[in-house]
Every structure is written in C-alpha cells, then in structure tokens.
Design an enzyme around this catalytic site. Structure first.
Site, short mmCIF file in Angstrom:
data_model
loop_
_atom_site.label_atom_id
_atom_site.label_comp_id
_atom_site.label_asym_id
_atom_site.label_seq_id
_atom_site.Cartn_x
_atom_site.Cartn_y
_atom_site.Cartn_z
N LYS A 285 -4.84 3.47 -5.60
CA LYS A 285 -3.95 2.88 -4.59
C LYS A 285 -2.87 3.14 -4.83
O LYS A 285 -2.49 2.60 -5.43
CB LYS A 285 -3.78 1.18 -3.95
CG LYS A 285 -5.13 1.28 -2.80
CD LYS A 285 -5.59 0.03 -1.91
CE LYS A 285 -4.44 -1.63 -2.93
NZ LYS A 285 -4.70 -2.08 -2.08
N LYS A 300 6.21 -4.87 3.06
CA LYS A 300 5.66 -4.66 1.70
C LYS A 300 4.61 -3.22 1.63
O LYS A 300 3.49 -3.88 2.64
CB LYS A 300 5.00 -5.59 0.99
CG LYS A 300 4.80 -5.04 -0.58
CD LYS A 300 4.49 -6.20 -1.72
CE LYS A 300 4.35 -6.19 -3.13
NZ LYS A 300 5.42 -5.71 -3.34
#
Length: 519
Positions: A285, A300
C-alpha cells in the site's frame, strides 16, 4: 451423470491436480486444459482467477449438489512460507472473505446461464475469449518481492543497494548503469547522506537525490508531484528501479510516485525507522493525505495505490540507533498492535523486555532481533494472502479505526504509532466491556504499553471523534464497521460491526479513568 455433476467433477480433479504440481499462479492457470478454463470462466467459480485455490474449494463444494442449487461457503487463507534472513512474499493476489463468498454463491451462481459459449482467439488463446456479447480478457497478476534482512547496508562491501537498483557497471553482460536515483528523507540525508553518496561513489555510481521532509504534514499529493518532477528531470527509464530511503511518510510518497510515473516503475524500499521496518515497508500500500476542497476536511491516506516494491532492504542496526526515544517508542505502537491481535509470544517478549528494547534502541541482541523478525512475519502472513484487501475483516486494522481521525485533528501532537496505541488501548477497553477480555488482561496491556513509553490516553478522543471514526470506518470498509477487538485472550481477535454510540460513551468513561491511574 448430469452435465453439472460431470463438469463439477472435472473442475475439481483438474484444479486439484494442477495445484499439487505447481505453486505459480501462471503455472496453475496454464496447466489447466482448455475445457476446464472455459468452464471456470463460464461459471465464474473464482471471483479472481489469481485465487485458484478458492476456485478449487468452490468447485468441490458445487460438485456435492448441482449448479442450480448454490450452497457454497468457501473461503481460502494462504499461509506464508517460513521466514529466514531473506523473507520472500509471493502473493496469489486475492482471497475472498467467507461472507463475500457466501453471498456470491447464493445470488450469482444460481442466476448464471449454464454455459456461456467462449471461443479463444488464436493469437492469445489463454487470455482472450469471444463471448456471446463481446470479449473476455483474462490476465493474472503475480506479485513477488523479497523482504531482505541486512546488516551494515551502507558498507561498500555490502552490495545489496547496488544490486537492488540494477547491474553494476562492471558486469560485462549487462548495460552499464553509472547513475542511480534516490528519494530520501531530509533528516536521513543529514545523518547518512555523505555515507550514502560515498557508497555509490566507491562503486563508480553517480547518485541523484530528491529530498523530502518526512513529517505527516508533508504527505500530500503535492509531494508526489514534486518527486515526479525530479524523476522527469532525471529521465528515469521504464525498467530502472529507484531507491526510497526514509520513514513511512517518505515510503508512501515514493511508492505513490512509482505507481504513477510512466504508469509504473520499479522502486526499492529502504526503511530507516522502527515503525517503517515493521509496518510500511513490507506491504504494497502507498498513500498520501488529501485535503478535500468540497468538504474542507483533511483525510488520512485518502488517495493511494496498491503497488509493490521490487524489494525491501531492512537494516535495523544501522538506522534505528539514530532515532530518539520517542520515535523508537512510536515504532513499538505497531509492534504492540501485532502482539495484541496475533501473537502471545510477541506480547510476552514486550512484557519481559520492553523497557530494555526502548532504551537500547533495538540494537543487535537475540531479543531485539526476534521481536523485529516476528513482527515482520506476522505482517507478511496477514498481508500476503490479502494484498488487495478483498477481505475487509483485517486484524491488522486494530488500532486504525479511531486513530485515523484522532491524528488528523488540528493541534493534536501525536505520531502515528502513538495514535495507534491509544486506539489500541481504547479498543481493549471496548473488548472488556463486551466480556471478551478480563480486567486483569486490560491492566496487563496497560502496564506493557507504559513500559514501552507509549501514550494510552488522549483528551481529544471524545464521543464525537469516536463516533465520527465509526462512521468513517463504515464508509472505508464497504458498509460495515469491521472494527477489530481482542477476543478471549491476548493474541486473538475478531471484527465487529455493531458498536453503538452508547457503547462508546461507556468505554470512554473507563478510558478516562485509566488516564488518571498509575498501576
């Protein structure tokens, strides 16, 4: 024997035989005869053709009834190979959750036409098929990268950095590469910059460096764009790996840029913080925070990609010793998370040696090495079978529900691992309120967190923040909270989706009580 029974038996036998002979996803698919491939595609027994193991279980289940009666409830979970000094992750891309597989079986299989004619095209018979309504393209995406544990990585005698980014200029069979590109954390460059430059100079390599400030506030789309500007100026080639040297923020920005530049170029992660070594460096990721012009809120990791590095080079001994105490404790927040949800052994090590580990900054000793390697193994075991997060019930999301909102609040001075730990302790309290943990276990968790010099309380975690986090979780985790809680013992977890606002209020009362107590 009916057509469905015959086909199901053929599917099961062919798939099982293929699996027994080969572990490669591509090999698994290519070893299937054309009839079986067409059957898999027609019945769509596998939600992802890279998850051949799931298809095997599904086909076997189907054979016990018929294709007109769907009672399949299969889910597959791969386990990692044993890890040595070089930990190799070879992912077979996706593993469906039990609920997803159940819903698919109950709704989709019963509504499918028994056989959809599929005709392979002669120039690409394994990939392109003519259907009754057009075409079907089937392409497997195998992901494989090494997570290598190294020492003295900046010593000229250690060739890891050199070989990870291309053949040395002295290799007669390869095109000479006398230059390299590195995205590097500014603080890392201040401490190690000269040593890194000298390393490549020793090997007759000219290193171009793009500096990035590593604080969370700098993890923005603009930082990605700035790095891509430098890659354009450098003229990075399509197959030329670049180095990403720094903490989690740097690795996120670099990974995002790598996935976008020329639609994807290779990159090598070199994490320099404890947090990055046990967390950000070992998965696929990448993400940056995003300030939405419509809502006026900052989110975020709202923009990101799944994009694997070609390799990760981990050297705890060289880099962690330069971190201050708070940063070392910050990394322990992610280690504690893994201990709570997956490993009683890891928790025991933290309980017995936590203070020593923080004070020594995890410098080479058997306990420090075991804690780091065990943390990496757990992360790989959890991420490997579910790299693309098709299964959203993830125990590694423990500590990442309330912290996501908490650490993005203005004027809240929390590092990522600190916020994760506060969330983790609050989640332990919620587990206790559901009779999933004893008070003795909650107190034990609190004491170990304190030994690691991690915060367990924050005034800013209010009912409004906690409930907003739950609503965000429902949005992010596709319609359900899927909040990991500890279950029955330390080292085990479940995901729940029915936490109420009133439950949060009661949990926060106890959370505040613990904030004023020293055990």
């Amino acid at each position: 024997m009916s057509l469905s029974e015959s086909l199901s038996e053929s599917l099961s036998e062919s798939l099982s035989e293929s699996l027994s002979e080969s572990k490669s996803v591509i090999d698994q698919w290519s070893k299937l005869d054309l009839t079986t491939r067409k059957a898999i595609l027609s019945y769509e027994a596998s939600l992802s053709l890279t998850a051949i193991e799931t298809a095997t279980e599904t086909a076997t289940t189907i054979s016990s009834s018929s294709l007109s009666r769907s009672s399949s409830r299969s889910s597959s979970r791969s386990s990692s190979d044993d890890t040595s000094s070089a930990i190799s992750l070879s992912s077979k891309s996706s593993s469906s959750s039990e609920n997803e597989m159940h819903n698919y079986s109950e709704t989709s299989l019963t509504s499918l036409t028994p056989l959809t004619p599929l005709t392979p095209l002669p120039r690409a018979p394994n990939n392109i098929f003519r259907t009754s309504t057009g075409y079907r393209n089937v392409f497997t995406l195998p992901i494989s990268y090494d997570v290598n544990l190294s020492t003295s990585i900046l010593s000229p005698s250690n060739l890891s950095l050199l070989h990870a980014t291309g053949p040395p200029s002295s290799t007669p069979t390869s095109t000479p590469t006398s230059t390299r590109f590195a995205a590097m954390d500014s603080t890392v460059f201040e401490i190690f910059g000269q040593k890194i430059l000298s390393y490549f100079t020793f090997h007759s390599i000219s290193l171009t460096v793009h500096l990035i400030d590593g604080e969370e506030i700098n993890k923005t789309p603009e930082a990605v764009t700035a790095l891509i500007d430098s890659l354009c100026l450098y003229k990075l080639k399509r197959r030329e790996p670049f180095l990403a040297i720094g903490g989690g923020v740097l690795l996120d920005i670099a990974g995002m840029a790598a996935s976008l530049y020329r639609r994807g170029v290779p990159f090598v992660r070199v994490p320099t913080t404890l947090l990055a070594i046990v967390d950000a460096s070992v998965g696929v990721k990448n993400g940056v925070d995003f300030c939405c012009r419509k809502t006026k809120h900052s989110y975020k990791n709202r923009t990101g990609t799944f994009y694997a590095p070609v390799s990760c080079l981990l050297d705890a001994g060289t880099f962690i010793k330069t971190q201050n105490r708070r940063n070392v404790s910050n990394g322990c927040g992610e280690i504690m998370k893994l201990a709570l949800v997956r490993s009683a052994e890891l928790f025991q090590l933290l309980e017995d040696h936590g203070e020593e580990l923080v004070e020594s900054k995890f410098q080479s000793n058997p306990t420090a090495n075991r804690v780091i390697e065990l943390s990496i193994e757990i992360m790989l075991e959890e991420l490997g079978p579910n790299l693309w997060e098709h299964n959203l019930d993830r125990c590694v999301d423990y500590g990442h529900t309330f912290s996501k909102v908490l650490e993005m609040l203005p004027n809240v001075d929390l590092m990522h691992g600190e916020a994760v730990n506060i969330d983790g302790f609050f989640s332990a309290i919620l587990s206790y309120k559901r009779n999933l943990l004893t008070m003795q276990e909650v107190e034990r968790i609190y004491r170990v967190m304190t030994k690691l010099q991690l915060p367990t309380f924050c005034d800013d975690l209010t009912i409004e923040v906690a409930w907003a986090a739950c609503l965000d979780a429902v949005e992010h985790r596709h319609g359900a909270q899927r909040i990991p809680l500890l279950s029955r013992r330390i080292g085990n977890s479940i995901c729940v989706s029915d936490i109420t606002r009133e439950e949060l209020k009661e949990g926060l009362c106890m959370f505040h009580d613990f904030g004023n107590v020293v055990l």
